[in-house]
Write a protein that holds these residues in place. Structure first.
Motif, PDB file in Angstrom:
ATOM      1  N   ARG A   1       2.176  17.425   7.959  1.00 13.80           N
ATOM      2  CA  ARG A   1       2.986  16.521   7.139  1.00 13.80           C
ATOM      3  C   ARG A   1       4.360  16.257   7.741  1.00 13.80           C
ATOM      4  NH1 ARG A   1       2.289  18.566   1.000  1.00 13.80           N
ATOM      5  NH2 ARG A   1       3.726  16.812   0.668  1.00 13.80           N
TER       6      ARG A   1
ATOM      7  N   LEU B   1       1.837   4.833   1.017  1.00 18.77           N
ATOM      8  CA  LEU B   1       1.553   5.709   2.146  1.00 18.77           C
ATOM      9  C   LEU B   1       1.789   7.162   1.714  1.00 18.77           C
ATOM     10  CD1 LEU B   1       3.330   3.648   4.964  1.00 18.77           C
ATOM     11  CD2 LEU B   1       0.879   3.705   4.426  1.00 18.77           C
ATOM     12  N   GLY B   2       0.739   7.818   1.309  1.00 19.52           N
ATOM     13  CA  GLY B   2       0.860   9.205   0.855  1.00 19.52           C
ATOM     14  C   GLY B   2       0.889  10.173   2.020  1.00 19.52           C
ATOM     15  N   GLU B   3       1.790  11.138   1.967  1.00 13.70           N
ATOM     16  CA  GLU B   3       1.900  12.107   3.060  1.00 13.70           C
ATOM     17  C   GLU B   3       0.591  12.872   3.270  1.00 13.70           C
ATOM     18  OE1 GLU B   3       5.076  14.863   2.877  1.00 13.70           O
ATOM     19  OE2 GLU B   3       6.645  13.336   2.701  1.00 13.70           O
ATOM     20  N   VAL B   4       0.013  13.386   2.185  1.00  8.62           N
ATOM     21  CA  VAL B   4      -1.200  14.202   2.298  1.00  8.62           C
ATOM     22  C   VAL B   4      -2.351  13.357   2.825  1.00  8.62           C
ATOM     23  CG1 VAL B   4      -2.904  15.551   1.032  1.00  8.62           C
ATOM     24  CG2 VAL B   4      -0.477  15.780   0.468  1.00  8.62           C
ATOM     25  N   GLU B   5      -2.522  12.179   2.262  1.00 12.29           N
ATOM     26  CA  GLU B   5      -3.628  11.309   2.678  1.00 12.29           C
ATOM     27  C   GLU B   5      -3.527  10.941   4.157  1.00 12.29           C
ATOM     28  OE1 GLU B   5      -5.278   6.765   1.856  1.00 12.29           O
ATOM     29  OE2 GLU B   5      -3.621   7.594   0.653  1.00 12.29           O
ATOM     30  N   GLN B   6      -2.335  10.532   4.595  1.00 13.67           N
ATOM     31  CA  GLN B   6      -2.165  10.105   5.986  1.00 13.67           C
ATOM     32  C   GLN B   6      -2.226  11.300   6.940  1.00 13.67           C
ATOM     33  OE1 GLN B   6      -2.379   7.013   6.778  1.00 13.67           O
ATOM     34  NE2 GLN B   6      -2.352   6.383   4.635  1.00 13.67           N
ATOM     35  N   SER B   7      -1.768  12.449   6.483  1.00 14.48           N
ATOM     36  CA  SER B   7      -1.852  13.655   7.299  1.00 14.48           C
ATOM     37  C   SER B   7      -3.312  13.999   7.575  1.00 14.48           C
ATOM     38  CB  SER B   7      -1.159  14.818   6.584  1.00 14.48           C
ATOM     39  OG  SER B   7      -1.349  16.017   7.289  1.00 14.48           O
ATOM     40  N   GLU B   8      -4.144  13.935   6.541  1.00 15.78           N
ATOM     41  CA  GLU B   8      -5.560  14.242   6.713  1.00 15.78           C
ATOM     42  C   GLU B   8      -6.259  13.166   7.543  1.00 15.78           C
ATOM     43  OE1 GLU B   8      -6.959  14.609   2.743  1.00 15.78           O
ATOM     44  OE2 GLU B   8      -6.130  16.632   2.440  1.00 15.78           O
ATOM     45  N   ARG B   9      -5.910  11.921   7.311  1.00 18.94           N
ATOM     46  CA  ARG B   9      -6.561  10.816   8.024  1.00 18.94           C
ATOM     47  C   ARG B   9      -6.261  10.842   9.511  1.00 18.94           C
ATOM     48  NH1 ARG B   9      -5.784   5.217   9.366  1.00 18.94           N
ATOM     49  NH2 ARG B   9      -3.575   5.283   8.822  1.00 18.94           N
TER      50      ARG B   9
ATOM     51  N   THR C   1       0.842  -1.194   0.000  1.00 17.17           N
ATOM     52  CA  THR C   1       0.000   0.000   0.000  1.00 17.17           C
ATOM     53  C   THR C   1       0.882   1.251   0.000  1.00 17.17           C
ATOM     54  OG1 THR C   1      -1.783  -1.088   1.216  1.00 17.17           O
ATOM     55  CG2 THR C   1      -1.729   1.315   1.291  1.00 17.17           C
TER      56      THR C   1
END
Length: 235
Positions: free
Chosen positions: A39, A26-34, A24
């Motif tokens: 970031r 691991l996108g910085e933006v996606e995980q930051s928002e989740r 999978t």
């Protein structure tokens, strides 16, 4: 707790428990928002995950969850067997006997009734799979405390994170869990008896049987997935 620690703990748990599958991204933006952090802590968490072997850098993709394979199983058990057998031997030499005698009785109860599953625990007095793993975690903690060697305990704790991932390869098979509960009972009895050689031997038996079962289960699962992929390809 620092934001980077929160992010690392959440991501580590998601990887170990399989909520973030191998490969999978691991996108910085996606995980930051989740996770609700900036970031910078996410980047720090990614670095720690990479150092722990739970993630890696993939060219053109960024940080991804590291894969786990049969080769990883062999490599981890090459380390696990000598470390855990040494730890159980030392626990029998140094530890208090009463906690292990109690654990032996609890493992015997799980083995005699047979573990159910988290969703289908079976009879009202039938222990669940989660109960078995709770006892296994208590045994790990008791051995760590008895050994009183921070270097050995730290090495084992790092290894256990990856062993949880490996366990998901094999899934939970009731007969193997019952046999494993008996094996843990024997380990606890040997430690409670203050018999280092018997404790080491009991641990070695359990670990080698676990390795054989995990590899066979993983190979069978891989074979089934290959068969399904072939059936899905139109002729």
């Amino acid at each position: 707790m620092r934001a980077s620690d929160v992010a690392y703990t959440a991501l580590r748990d998601d990887i170990v428990e399989g909520r973030l599958a191998p490969d999978t991204v691991l996108g910085e933006v996606e995980q930051s928002e989740r996770l609700g952090v900036s970031r910078t802590p996410i980047r720090e968490a990614f670095s720690r995950l990479t150092a722990a072997g739970l993630a890696l850098q993939s060219p053109g993709r960024g940080t991804v969850v590291s894969p786990i394979s049969l080769a990883d199983v062999d490599h981890l058990f090459e380390l696990r067997i000598p470390l855990e057998t040494q730890a159980t031997q030392l626990a029998a030499q140094r530890g208090e006997r009463a906690p292990f005698a109690t654990l032996a009785e609890e493992f015997a109860a799980v083995a005699e009734h047979g573990p159910g599953t988290a969703d289908q625990p079976g009879a009202p007095d039938q222990p669940s799979t989660s109960e078995y793993y709770r006892l296994a975690a208590e045994l790990d903690a008791a051995v760590d405390a008895a050994v009183a060697n921070p270097y050995l305990s730290t090495a084992l704790q790092s290894l256990r994170v990856h062993l949880v991932r490996i366990r998901r390869l094999a899934q939970d098979e009731p007969q193997r869990l019952t046999a494993s509960a008996y094996e843990h009972r024997d380990i606890c009895r040997a430690i409670a008896a203050g018999d280092p050689e018997l404790a080491r031997a009991a641990a070695a038996v359990h670990l080698r049987r676990s390795l054989t079962y995990i590899k066979a289960a993983a190979e069978n699962q891989t074979s089934q997935e290959d068969s399904l992929r072939k059936e899905a390809i139109p002729s």
